[in-house]
Design an enzyme around this catalytic site. Structure first.
Site, PDB file in Angstrom:
ATOM      1  N   HIS A 106       0.805  -1.229   0.000  1.00  0.00           N
ATOM      2  CA  HIS A 106       0.000   0.000   0.000  1.00  0.00           C
ATOM      3  C   HIS A 106       0.840   1.283   0.000  1.00  0.00           C
ATOM      4  O   HIS A 106       0.449   2.294   0.609  1.00  0.00           O
ATOM      5  CB  HIS A 106      -0.967   0.010   1.174  1.00  0.00           C
ATOM      6  CG  HIS A 106      -1.935  -1.143   1.182  1.00  0.00           C
ATOM      7  ND1 HIS A 106      -2.442  -1.711   0.038  1.00  0.00           N
ATOM      8  CD2 HIS A 106      -2.492  -1.838   2.217  1.00  0.00           C
ATOM      9  CE1 HIS A 106      -3.271  -2.695   0.354  1.00  0.00           C
ATOM     10  NE2 HIS A 106      -3.315  -2.795   1.672  1.00  0.00           N
ATOM     11  N   HIS A 178     -10.275   0.853  -0.045  1.00  0.00           N
ATOM     12  CA  HIS A 178     -10.008  -0.253   0.882  1.00  0.00           C
ATOM     13  C   HIS A 178     -11.091  -0.352   1.954  1.00  0.00           C
ATOM     14  O   HIS A 178     -10.815  -0.690   3.105  1.00  0.00           O
ATOM     15  CB  HIS A 178      -8.633  -0.055   1.530  1.00  0.00           C
ATOM     16  CG  HIS A 178      -7.991  -1.298   2.043  1.00  0.00           C
ATOM     17  ND1 HIS A 178      -8.375  -1.904   3.217  1.00  0.00           N
ATOM     18  CD2 HIS A 178      -6.987  -2.052   1.546  1.00  0.00           C
ATOM     19  CE1 HIS A 178      -7.617  -2.972   3.435  1.00  0.00           C
ATOM     20  NE2 HIS A 178      -6.772  -3.091   2.427  1.00  0.00           N
ATOM     21  N   GLU A 314     -11.333  -5.040  -3.547  1.00  0.00           N
ATOM     22  CA  GLU A 314     -10.494  -3.964  -4.045  1.00  0.00           C
ATOM     23  C   GLU A 314     -10.205  -4.171  -5.532  1.00  0.00           C
ATOM     24  O   GLU A 314      -9.467  -5.068  -5.907  1.00  0.00           O
ATOM     25  CB  GLU A 314      -9.183  -3.927  -3.264  1.00  0.00           C
ATOM     26  CG  GLU A 314      -9.339  -3.847  -1.762  1.00  0.00           C
ATOM     27  CD  GLU A 314      -8.087  -4.316  -1.047  1.00  0.00           C
ATOM     28  OE1 GLU A 314      -6.999  -3.789  -1.322  1.00  0.00           O
ATOM     29  OE2 GLU A 314      -8.196  -5.247  -0.224  1.00  0.00           O
TER      30      GLU A 314
END
Length: 347
Positions: A106, A178, A314
């Site tokens: 991320h 997310h 996602e």
């Protein structure tokens, strides 16, 4: 349709963050904040018409300044994992932070897009846009990137996420939302009885560290087969190496119809509330995460968030795709426009 604005709180650096509430004629509400372009609350009518908040989150702004589990977050510049945090573009190597199992996840847990204050604009009575300028080499990524995310709530119950970006250098861009969904309500317990279907004949298997092997496997005769709707928890106890590696589901599914634009990717339904969500995207992959390693944390209303309290869907380019040439590539050319759309339709 209407948009309401209110103060959410003050950040540690003294800047003020706001909440933006979009409400449609059915009473459905999407509550957003300019801090991290985060989806804070999403109220959806259940089978009896009762409004139910179906996303995990916090009541307090300061908890979003931590938000290790990235509840509701806009992730950027790259979602998911990059092996050893390293990639090349045109022969130049770039190094990102190592923040999970010798890899990058991320982009940055401390300074990613979910930890910055975006500029906000109410663009219509059903849409709010968030804008951010990511400078060259921020978190290790090349190029000055101007990015925006527009949330639109339709009268028909669809939450549309429209992403846009443009860079002055060739770069990597792979954004997603997310949010952790619990279609029985954020305070209802685990999501193991949620019925999920994913339009994917194949998935990308992982090895230790949750890094894709580079292979693409069929879902048939594996716990990854969600072609026919099934409860999330049905196959979790199977003797399967892929499940054991990540303690459940945290896998990228190779969506059917790649390259054909916006199409149906997945559905999820709560047998308790009757709330049904359909996911549409124009991206090639969908990471399905069952909240296997979620920490015990206190969320909205003092409710304990723990393992399997919510699931993520996602939409994205595959994990570590920048390092696997056979995978679709998340590379944005200089001056080209990054445009992608994901829709969460509620019925």
């Amino acid at each position: 349709m209407s948009v309401k604005t209110e103060v959410f709180g003050t950040l540690k650096d003294g800047r003020r963050a706001s909440l933006y509430t979009i409400e449609n004629e059915r009473g459905m509400q999407a509550v957003l904040t300019d801090f991290g372009a985060i989806l804070v609350r999403l109220f959806v009518p259940d089978r009896k018409g009762k409004l139910t908040d179906v996303v995990l989150g916090y009541d307090e702004l300061e908890k979003y300044e931590d938000n290790f589990d990235m509840l509701g977050a806009t992730v950027g510049r790259n979602v998911n994992r990059i092996e050893k945090g390293r990639f090349r573009i045109d022969g130049v190597e770039y190094q990102l932070a190592i923040n999970e199992n010798d890899n990058n996840i991320h982009s940055s847990m401390d300074k990613g897009f979910h930890k910055v204050l975006w500029n906000a604009e109410i663009v219509s009575d059903d849409s709010v846009s968030f804008f951010y300028h990511s400078p060259d080499m921020e978190n290790g990524f090349p190029g000055n990137l101007d990015v925006s995310l527009t949330y639109t709530l339709t009268g028909a119950g669809a939450l549309i996420l429209s992403y846009y970006g443009i860079s002055d250098k060739k770069t990597l861009v792979n954004l997603t939302n997310h949010s952790y969904f619990n279609l029985s309500g954020y305070a209802s317990g685990d999501i193991l009885d949620t019925i999920v279907q994913i339009n994917a004949e194949k998935f990308t298997p992982v090895r230790k560290g949750t890094i894709p092997t580079g292979e693409i496997w069929p879902v048939e005769n594996t716990p990854m087969d969600f072609r026919i709707p099934k409860p999330v928890g049905r196959d979790l106890e199977e003797e399967d190496e892929q499940l054991k590696l990540v303690y459940g589901y945290d896998h990228n599914f190779v969506l059917n119809g790649a390259g054909r634009g916006l199409r149906k990717a997945a559905t999820a339904e709560s047998p308790k509330t009757g709330i049904r969500m359909i996911v549409y995207t124009d991206l090639p992959g969908l990471q399905f995460y069952g909240g296997n390693t979620t920490r015990d944390i206190i969320g909205k209303g003092g409710v304990l968030i723990t393992k399997n309290s919510g699931f993520c869907m996602e939409s994205h380019y595959y994990p570590n795709s920048i390092n696997i040439p056979s995978f679709p590539q998340p590379v944005l050319e200089k001056g080209a426009e990054y445009k992608t759309t994901t829709i969460y339709q509620f019925l």
